[in-house]
Structures are given as structure tokens and as C-alpha cells.
Scaffold this motif. Structure first.
Motif, PDB file in Angstrom:
ATOM      1  N   ALA A  34       0.869  -1.186   0.000  1.00 14.41           N
ATOM      2  CA  ALA A  34       0.000   0.000   0.000  1.00 14.41           C
ATOM      3  C   ALA A  34       0.899   1.228   0.000  1.00 14.41           C
ATOM      4  O   ALA A  34       1.587   1.511   0.978  1.00 14.41           O
ATOM      5  CB  ALA A  34      -0.909  -0.001   1.218  1.00 14.41           C
ATOM      6  N   ILE A  35       0.921   1.934  -1.131  1.00 18.77           N
ATOM      7  CA  ILE A  35       1.833   3.059  -1.330  1.00 18.77           C
ATOM      8  C   ILE A  35       1.065   4.371  -1.204  1.00 18.77           C
ATOM      9  O   ILE A  35       0.014   4.552  -1.833  1.00 18.77           O
ATOM     10  CB  ILE A  35       2.488   2.968  -2.733  1.00 18.77           C
ATOM     11  N   SER A  36       1.600   5.273  -0.407  1.00 19.75           N
ATOM     12  CA  SER A  36       0.942   6.567  -0.198  1.00 19.75           C
ATOM     13  C   SER A  36       0.853   7.352  -1.499  1.00 19.75           C
ATOM     14  O   SER A  36       1.759   7.334  -2.325  1.00 19.75           O
ATOM     15  CB  SER A  36       1.728   7.381   0.831  1.00 19.75           C
ATOM     16  N   ILE A  37      -0.246   8.060  -1.623  1.00 19.09           N
ATOM     17  CA  ILE A  37      -0.498   8.867  -2.810  1.00 19.09           C
ATOM     18  C   ILE A  37       0.241  10.216  -2.711  1.00 19.09           C
ATOM     19  O   ILE A  37       0.366  10.949  -3.679  1.00 19.09           O
ATOM     20  CB  ILE A  37      -2.039   9.065  -2.922  1.00 19.09           C
ATOM     21  N   LYS A  38       0.742  10.524  -1.511  1.00 20.74           N
ATOM     22  CA  LYS A  38       1.321  11.841  -1.227  1.00 20.74           C
ATOM     23  C   LYS A  38       2.803  11.884  -1.610  1.00 20.74           C
ATOM     24  O   LYS A  38       3.625  11.129  -1.073  1.00 20.74           O
ATOM     25  CB  LYS A  38       1.153  12.120   0.274  1.00 20.74           C
ATOM     26  N   CYS A  39       3.119  12.796  -2.508  1.00 25.45           N
ATOM     27  CA  CYS A  39       4.505  12.955  -2.955  1.00 25.45           C
ATOM     28  C   CYS A  39       5.390  13.376  -1.780  1.00 25.45           C
ATOM     29  O   CYS A  39       4.988  14.215  -0.962  1.00 25.45           O
ATOM     30  CB  CYS A  39       4.567  14.008  -4.059  1.00 25.45           C
TER      31      CYS A  39
ATOM     32  N   SER B 174       8.539  14.791 -10.212  1.00 24.80           N
ATOM     33  CA  SER B 174       9.256  13.654  -9.613  1.00 24.80           C
ATOM     34  C   SER B 174       8.674  12.365 -10.176  1.00 24.80           C
ATOM     35  O   SER B 174       7.476  12.287 -10.455  1.00 24.80           O
ATOM     36  CB  SER B 174       9.083  13.642  -8.092  1.00 24.80           C
ATOM     37  N   LYS B 175       9.540  11.376 -10.321  1.00 23.99           N
ATOM     38  CA  LYS B 175       9.069  10.071 -10.813  1.00 23.99           C
ATOM     39  C   LYS B 175       9.492   8.991  -9.830  1.00 23.99           C
ATOM     40  O   LYS B 175      10.557   9.060  -9.213  1.00 23.99           O
ATOM     41  CB  LYS B 175       9.644   9.786 -12.199  1.00 23.99           C
ATOM     42  N   PHE B 176       8.617   7.976  -9.712  1.00 20.34           N
ATOM     43  CA  PHE B 176       8.847   6.883  -8.770  1.00 20.34           C
ATOM     44  C   PHE B 176       8.610   5.566  -9.509  1.00 20.34           C
ATOM     45  O   PHE B 176       7.747   5.489 -10.385  1.00 20.34           O
ATOM     46  CB  PHE B 176       7.873   6.987  -7.592  1.00 20.34           C
ATOM     47  N   ASN B 177       9.348   4.540  -9.134  1.00 19.33           N
ATOM     48  CA  ASN B 177       9.111   3.243  -9.770  1.00 19.33           C
ATOM     49  C   ASN B 177       7.899   2.550  -9.142  1.00 19.33           C
ATOM     50  O   ASN B 177       7.235   3.114  -8.259  1.00 19.33           O
ATOM     51  CB  ASN B 177      10.375   2.368  -9.736  1.00 19.33           C
ATOM     52  N   LYS B 178       7.635   1.322  -9.556  1.00 21.28           N
ATOM     53  CA  LYS B 178       6.428   0.631  -9.083  1.00 21.28           C
ATOM     54  C   LYS B 178       6.462   0.331  -7.584  1.00 21.28           C
ATOM     55  O   LYS B 178       5.441   0.054  -6.975  1.00 21.28           O
ATOM     56  CB  LYS B 178       6.201  -0.656  -9.870  1.00 21.28           C
ATOM     57  N   TYR B 179       7.653   0.389  -6.995  1.00 20.60           N
ATOM     58  CA  TYR B 179       7.769   0.179  -5.547  1.00 20.60           C
ATOM     59  C   TYR B 179       7.703   1.503  -4.779  1.00 20.60           C
ATOM     60  O   TYR B 179       7.801   1.520  -3.558  1.00 20.60           O
ATOM     61  CB  TYR B 179       9.089  -0.517  -5.219  1.00 20.60           C
ATOM     62  N   GLY B 180       7.603   2.615  -5.532  1.00 21.78           N
ATOM     63  CA  GLY B 180       7.540   3.929  -4.901  1.00 21.78           C
ATOM     64  C   GLY B 180       8.905   4.541  -4.647  1.00 21.78           C
ATOM     65  O   GLY B 180       9.004   5.569  -3.976  1.00 21.78           O
ATOM     66  N   GLU B 181       9.955   3.934  -5.209  1.00 21.48           N
ATOM     67  CA  GLU B 181      11.295   4.500  -5.034  1.00 21.48           C
ATOM     68  C   GLU B 181      11.524   5.623  -6.044  1.00 21.48           C
ATOM     69  O   GLU B 181      11.011   5.551  -7.171  1.00 21.48           O
ATOM     70  CB  GLU B 181      12.363   3.417  -5.253  1.00 21.48           C
TER      71      GLU B 181
ATOM     72  N   ALA C 267      11.916  15.018  -5.632  1.00 23.15           N
ATOM     73  CA  ALA C 267      11.717  14.174  -4.443  1.00 23.15           C
ATOM     74  C   ALA C 267      13.010  13.397  -4.194  1.00 23.15           C
ATOM     75  O   ALA C 267      13.680  12.974  -5.145  1.00 23.15           O
ATOM     76  CB  ALA C 267      10.554  13.219  -4.653  1.00 23.15           C
ATOM     77  N   THR C 268      13.344  13.234  -2.928  1.00 20.54           N
ATOM     78  CA  THR C 268      14.577  12.522  -2.606  1.00 20.54           C
ATOM     79  C   THR C 268      14.301  11.251  -1.811  1.00 20.54           C
ATOM     80  O   THR C 268      15.201  10.474  -1.564  1.00 20.54           O
ATOM     81  CB  THR C 268      15.519  13.411  -1.764  1.00 20.54           C
ATOM     82  N   ARG C 269      13.056  11.082  -1.413  1.00 23.90           N
ATOM     83  CA  ARG C 269      12.712   9.949  -0.557  1.00 23.90           C
ATOM     84  C   ARG C 269      11.588   9.139  -1.191  1.00 23.90           C
ATOM     85  O   ARG C 269      10.698   9.695  -1.836  1.00 23.90           O
ATOM     86  CB  ARG C 269      12.264  10.491   0.804  1.00 23.90           C
ATOM     87  N   ALA C 270      11.631   7.835  -0.988  1.00 19.75           N
ATOM     88  CA  ALA C 270      10.589   6.950  -1.526  1.00 19.75           C
ATOM     89  C   ALA C 270       9.227   7.330  -0.954  1.00 19.75           C
ATOM     90  O   ALA C 270       9.129   7.885   0.142  1.00 19.75           O
ATOM     91  CB  ALA C 270      10.911   5.506  -1.169  1.00 19.75           C
ATOM     92  N   LEU C 271       8.182   7.015  -1.709  1.00 23.37           N
ATOM     93  CA  LEU C 271       6.825   7.256  -1.219  1.00 23.37           C
ATOM     94  C   LEU C 271       6.601   6.431   0.044  1.00 23.37           C
ATOM     95  O   LEU C 271       7.099   5.300   0.153  1.00 23.37           O
ATOM     96  CB  LEU C 271       5.801   6.855  -2.296  1.00 23.37           C
ATOM     97  N   ASP C 272       5.863   6.994   0.987  1.00 24.61           N
ATOM     98  CA  ASP C 272       5.561   6.263   2.221  1.00 24.61           C
ATOM     99  C   ASP C 272       4.688   5.055   1.902  1.00 24.61           C
ATOM    100  O   ASP C 272       4.034   5.003   0.849  1.00 24.61           O
ATOM    101  CB  ASP C 272       4.801   7.168   3.204  1.00 24.61           C
ATOM    102  N   VAL C 273       4.655   4.121   2.818  1.00 27.43           N
ATOM    103  CA  VAL C 273       3.769   2.958   2.668  1.00 27.43           C
ATOM    104  C   VAL C 273       2.896   2.856   3.916  1.00 27.43           C
ATOM    105  O   VAL C 273       3.164   3.508   4.927  1.00 27.43           O
ATOM    106  CB  VAL C 273       4.549   1.641   2.453  1.00 27.43           C
TER     107      VAL C 273
ATOM    108  N   LYS D 255       7.547   5.945   6.822  1.00 25.87           N
ATOM    109  CA  LYS D 255       8.621   6.532   6.017  1.00 25.87           C
ATOM    110  C   LYS D 255       9.663   5.456   5.747  1.00 25.87           C
ATOM    111  O   LYS D 255       9.883   4.574   6.574  1.00 25.87           O
ATOM    112  CB  LYS D 255       9.275   7.686   6.753  1.00 25.87           C
ATOM    113  N   ARG D 256      10.312   5.520   4.597  1.00 25.19           N
ATOM    114  CA  ARG D 256      11.330   4.517   4.257  1.00 25.19           C
ATOM    115  C   ARG D 256      12.313   5.121   3.280  1.00 25.19           C
ATOM    116  O   ARG D 256      12.005   6.094   2.597  1.00 25.19           O
ATOM    117  CB  ARG D 256      10.683   3.268   3.676  1.00 25.19           C
ATOM    118  N   ARG D 257      13.480   4.536   3.216  1.00 32.20           N
ATOM    119  CA  ARG D 257      14.488   5.015   2.264  1.00 32.20           C
ATOM    120  C   ARG D 257      14.271   4.407   0.895  1.00 32.20           C
ATOM    121  O   ARG D 257      14.552   5.004  -0.116  1.00 32.20           O
ATOM    122  CB  ARG D 257      15.875   4.647   2.757  1.00 32.20           C
ATOM    123  N   GLY D 258      13.831   3.171   0.890  1.00 35.16           N
ATOM    124  CA  GLY D 258      13.623   2.472  -0.363  1.00 35.16           C
ATOM    125  C   GLY D 258      12.799   1.236  -0.104  1.00 35.16           C
ATOM    126  O   GLY D 258      12.266   1.048   0.982  1.00 35.16           O
TER     127      GLY D 258
END
Ligand code: FES
Length: 160
Positions: A82-87, A110-117, A123-129, A148-151
Motif C-alpha cells: 500500500a503506497i501513499s499517494i502523497k509525494c 518527480s518520478k517513482f518506480n512501481k515500488y515507490g522508489e 523528491a529525494t525519498r521513496a513514497l511512504d507505505v 517513512k522509508r528510504r527504499g
């Protein structure tokens, strides 16, 4: 060098060795007991967002839940995230991105991969989960506590 000063030097060395060994031991004990004592946070089941039946989510798809403010991703091995919608840049709502097969932010690109990285800044941090709980075949998401997570790592996935 006198015998007395040699003894003093040896005892100082011995003291330093003992001090280092003690410091390492305390650190090990702290880490071990810290890890053993870690429990999964308790979740108030009334506050969980019910996303629906596990069987209703196909592998390799992303499902938007805008009212819950998250995307539910199901990967090829059936793992759910479950990946947060908030950049993580300034908080705009990210959208799914066909090109990256992940997410992009309409505000500052900002662009994020399918894992939110993060694939591209600002953006410098992965999307929250959010934590997922499977209860009676239902996917429930704890939308009140973004994590919050780094990756990404596989321990973030939930399986039915
Ligand atoms: S708020 Fe998303 S890139 Fe700035």
C-alpha cells in the motif's frame, strides 16, 4: 624504559582493551535485546481501510484508492504493497505513470518506480507505505500511520 614505566604501559594497554571489549559487549547486548523486544505495532482494526477481497486484486497491477489516499500494488509474486499517494517532495498527489510503470508527480515532475522508489527528483525519498493486514480474506490498510522509508525491500510486502 624502567620496569615501572613498562608495567604502567602494559596496564594502560590492558585497561584500554578491557574498556573496548566492555563497550562492544554493551553494544551487542543493546542490539540483541532491542531486536528481540521489537514487536509489530498494534493496529486499531476499526481504523483500517477495507480495500476488498484479496482475490479481487490481480498480479502486476496497481489499484488506486483515492479516498484512502493510497495505491494498492500487487506484484508478480502476489505480494501486496500500500503506497501513499502523497509525494514526498511537497505533498502533491502522485499519479500512476504508464512509462515508468510506477508513479509521477504533476507538480514538479518527480518520478517513482512501481515500488515507490525515486527515479527522478526533486523528491529525494521513496513514497511512504501503509501497513496491510489480511483479515478474513480482506485487504485492510492502516491509512492513519504512513511509514517513512528510504527504499523498497521485500519485508514491506504482505502476502495472503
Ligand atoms: S510535490 Fe511532487 S515533485 Fe514536488
Amino acid at each position: 624504559m624502567t620496569e615501572k614505566s613498562m608495567k604502567k604501559k602494559v596496564s594502560r594497554r590492558k585497561f584500554i582493551k578491557i574498556a573496548i571489549a566492555a563497550a562492544v559487549s554493551f553494544e551487542l547486548i543493546y542490539v540483541l535485546f532491542g531486536l528481540l523486544g521489537k514487536k509489530k505495532p498494534k493496529i486499531d482494526s476499526a481504523s483500517l481501510f477495507n480495500a476488498g477481497k484479496v482475490s479481487s486484486f490481480e498480479n502486476n497491477k496497481i489499484y488506486p484508492f483515492t479516498s484512502g489516499r493510497f495505491y494498492l500494488s500487487r506484484f508478480d509474486d502476489g505480494g501486496l504493497l500500500a503506497i501513499s499517494i502523497k509525494c514526498t517532495h511537497l505533498g502533491c498527489m502522485v499519479q500512476t505513470d504508464i512509462k515508468t510503470k510506477g508513479f509521477s508527480c504533476p507538480c514538479h515532475a518527480s518520478k517513482f518506480n512501481k515500488y515507490g522508489e525515486v527515479l527522478s527528483p526533486p523528491a529525494t525519498r521513496a513514497l511512504d507505505v501503509f501497513q496491510i493486514v489480511i483479515e478474513n480474506g480482506q485487504v485492510k490498510v492502516d491509512v492513519n500511520k504512513p511509514i517513512k522509508r528510504r527504499g523498497f525491500n521485500v519485508s514491506q510486502l504482505t502476502y495472503a
